[in-house]
Design a protein around this motif. Structure first.
Motif, PDB file in Angstrom:
ATOM      1  N   LEU A 230       0.828  -1.200   0.000  1.00 47.54           N
ATOM      2  CA  LEU A 230       0.000   0.000   0.000  1.00 47.54           C
ATOM      3  C   LEU A 230       0.868   1.259   0.000  1.00 47.54           C
ATOM      4  O   LEU A 230       0.531   2.260  -0.652  1.00 47.54           O
ATOM      5  CB  LEU A 230      -0.926  -0.003   1.216  1.00 47.54           C
ATOM      6  N   PHE A 231       1.991   1.219   0.696  1.00 44.80           N
ATOM      7  CA  PHE A 231       2.909   2.362   0.693  1.00 44.80           C
ATOM      8  C   PHE A 231       3.422   2.632  -0.720  1.00 44.80           C
ATOM      9  O   PHE A 231       3.436   3.787  -1.184  1.00 44.80           O
ATOM     10  CB  PHE A 231       4.089   2.101   1.628  1.00 44.80           C
ATOM     11  N   ILE A 232       3.856   1.591  -1.418  1.00 46.59           N
ATOM     12  CA  ILE A 232       4.386   1.760  -2.775  1.00 46.59           C
ATOM     13  C   ILE A 232       3.315   2.342  -3.693  1.00 46.59           C
ATOM     14  O   ILE A 232       3.574   3.284  -4.464  1.00 46.59           O
ATOM     15  CB  ILE A 232       4.900   0.414  -3.320  1.00 46.59           C
ATOM     16  N   ILE A 233       2.095   1.798  -3.612  1.00 49.53           N
ATOM     17  CA  ILE A 233       1.003   2.288  -4.458  1.00 49.53           C
ATOM     18  C   ILE A 233       0.731   3.766  -4.205  1.00 49.53           C
ATOM     19  O   ILE A 233       0.658   4.582  -5.140  1.00 49.53           O
ATOM     20  CB  ILE A 233      -0.279   1.462  -4.209  1.00 49.53           C
ATOM     21  N   LEU A 234       0.586   4.127  -2.933  1.00 49.01           N
ATOM     22  CA  LEU A 234       0.238   5.512  -2.592  1.00 49.01           C
ATOM     23  C   LEU A 234       1.378   6.477  -2.886  1.00 49.01           C
ATOM     24  O   LEU A 234       1.153   7.585  -3.385  1.00 49.01           O
ATOM     25  CB  LEU A 234      -0.152   5.603  -1.114  1.00 49.01           C
ATOM     26  N   TRP A 235       2.588   6.063  -2.587  1.00 51.60           N
ATOM     27  CA  TRP A 235       3.726   6.975  -2.799  1.00 51.60           C
ATOM     28  C   TRP A 235       3.904   7.278  -4.275  1.00 51.60           C
ATOM     29  O   TRP A 235       4.149   8.427  -4.665  1.00 51.60           O
ATOM     30  CB  TRP A 235       5.000   6.378  -2.202  1.00 51.60           C
ATOM     31  N   LEU A 236       3.778   6.246  -5.099  1.00 52.14           N
ATOM     32  CA  LEU A 236       3.897   6.463  -6.540  1.00 52.14           C
ATOM     33  C   LEU A 236       2.716   7.269  -7.074  1.00 52.14           C
ATOM     34  O   LEU A 236       2.884   8.165  -7.910  1.00 52.14           O
ATOM     35  CB  LEU A 236       3.999   5.117  -7.269  1.00 52.14           C
ATOM     36  N   TYR A 237       1.517   6.953  -6.609  1.00 54.64           N
ATOM     37  CA  TYR A 237       0.327   7.667  -7.076  1.00 54.64           C
ATOM     38  C   TYR A 237       0.389   9.146  -6.701  1.00 54.64           C
ATOM     39  O   TYR A 237      -0.035  10.014  -7.484  1.00 54.64           O
ATOM     40  CB  TYR A 237      -0.920   7.024  -6.462  1.00 54.64           C
ATOM     41  N   ALA A 238       0.916   9.443  -5.513  1.00 51.75           N
ATOM     42  CA  ALA A 238       0.935  10.820  -5.022  1.00 51.75           C
ATOM     43  C   ALA A 238       2.087  11.645  -5.576  1.00 51.75           C
ATOM     44  O   ALA A 238       2.186  12.840  -5.277  1.00 51.75           O
ATOM     45  CB  ALA A 238       0.997  10.820  -3.490  1.00 51.75           C
ATOM     46  N   ARG A 239       2.948  11.040  -6.378  1.00 50.04           N
ATOM     47  CA  ARG A 239       4.065  11.804  -6.947  1.00 50.04           C
ATOM     48  C   ARG A 239       3.596  12.825  -7.965  1.00 50.04           C
ATOM     49  O   ARG A 239       4.247  13.845  -8.176  1.00 50.04           O
ATOM     50  CB  ARG A 239       5.076  10.841  -7.594  1.00 50.04           C
ATOM     51  N   LYS A 240       2.459  12.539  -8.609  1.00 48.67           N
ATOM     52  CA  LYS A 240       1.913  13.482  -9.578  1.00 48.67           C
ATOM     53  C   LYS A 240       0.783  14.274  -8.934  1.00 48.67           C
ATOM     54  O   LYS A 240       0.144  13.803  -7.995  1.00 48.67           O
ATOM     55  CB  LYS A 240       1.397  12.726 -10.804  1.00 48.67           C
ATOM     56  N   PRO A 241       0.527  15.486  -9.422  1.00 46.93           N
ATOM     57  CA  PRO A 241      -0.594  16.265  -8.874  1.00 46.93           C
ATOM     58  C   PRO A 241      -1.914  15.518  -9.014  1.00 46.93           C
ATOM     59  O   PRO A 241      -2.200  14.940 -10.060  1.00 46.93           O
ATOM     60  CB  PRO A 241      -0.579  17.539  -9.724  1.00 46.93           C
ATOM     61  N   ARG A 242      -2.692  15.505  -7.935  1.00 50.49           N
ATOM     62  CA  ARG A 242      -3.989  14.823  -7.931  1.00 50.49           C
ATOM     63  C   ARG A 242      -5.054  15.768  -7.410  1.00 50.49           C
ATOM     64  O   ARG A 242      -4.768  16.705  -6.655  1.00 50.49           O
ATOM     65  CB  ARG A 242      -3.932  13.580  -7.036  1.00 50.49           C
TER      66      ARG A 242
END
Length: 272
Positions: free
Chosen positions: A192-204
């Motif tokens: 879950l950390f990997i998913i969220l960290w990668l997802y949050a790298r771009k503006p959302r």
């Protein structure tokens, strides 16, 4: 067949007491959160709206209170309500064990709301900042569960290479179990950390990151519960689901609703 190593739950003995591994894993969880949240606060999109190291420290303070108070109350009233209603004085006995993630989450959400009121910040602005920083703490605490030899898994096939015997379970000879604490550390923690960290790298869009966290944790916890032994005082509930699954399902639904609302409300990415 593997056998649980039977770690000493006390990491450092001091007189008749000492420092427990479980407490150390909570300290590691809070330390990882502080480090990661500080990194995120320095990202341009967060620094631009005034996030500082002091803000992160204060969020952690509110979060710790929420985890401890909410986690304890959640365990008492989600899992053993009839007992603790009759033994109210025992609710404060945190040292006897008994914490609930779902209760801790509710406590943290209340803490974020109070922090936002004091600092005039939107709830999802705060939750989007910290959501990717939470899973590493979950991983640390699940490793603490494994060290303590508690919250073991359901019986596993005898030929499963990593199936493990937990002496604390008092099983008959030859019964082995899933090391579900490690499954949860890997899923709700690392993955879950990997998913969220990668997802949050771009503006959302504001709220999307929080929605992904709720959906991700709820779904991963729901699956993990199929390998985790239900609490002996509760057993399985309706539909042969555990209490943990019934508490996780609303997280998926609420997370999906938040994500859909955030996507519709925000026509362009403004948060990351």
């Amino acid at each position: 067949m593997l056998v649980h190593p039977q770690f000493d739950p006390i990491a450092v003995h001091i007189g008749s007491g000492g420092i427990h591994w479980y407490g150390i894993t909570y300290l590691i969880a809070f330390g990882l959160f502080l480090w990661l949240a500080t990194l995120r606060s320095r990202m341009p999109q967060h620094a631009a709206v005034g996030w500082t190291k002091r803000d992160v420290d204060d969020v952690l303070f509110y979060g710790v209170l929420g985890v401890v108070v909410g986690g304890r109350l959640g365990y008492c009233f989600f899992y053993k309500p009839s007992y603790y209603i009759q033994h109210l004085s025992e609710i404060v006995r945190v040292w006897d064990g008994g914490m609930s993630f779902h209760g801790g989450l509710l406590g943290v959400l209340l803490g974020l709301y109070l922090f936002g009121r004091r600092r005039d910040r939107g709830f999802f602005e705060i939750s989007d900042l910290i959501a990717p920083c939470v899973p590493t703490g979950i991983m640390a605490v699940r490793l603490g569960n494994f060290i303590n030899g508690e919250l073991w898994g359901r019986p596993a096939p005898a030929d499963l290479p990593w199936a493990m015997r937990f002496p604390q379970a008092h099983d008959i000879e030859g019964v082995v179990r899933h090391p579900s604490q490690l499954y949860q550390a890997a899923g709700e923690g690392l993955l879950l950390f990997i998913i969220l960290w990668l997802y949050a790298r771009k503006p959302r869009a504001t709220g999307q990151i929080s929605g992904v966290f709720m959906m991700g944790y709820g779904a991963l916890r729901f699956v993990a519960e199929y390998f985790r032994e239900p609490d002996d005082f509760l057993g399985l509930r309706a539909l042969s689901w555990s209490q943990g699954q019934w508490l996780s399902l609303p997280m998926v639904i609420v997370g999906a609703a938040i994500f859909a609302w955030a996507t519709k409300r925000n026509q362009r990415p403004v948060q990351g």
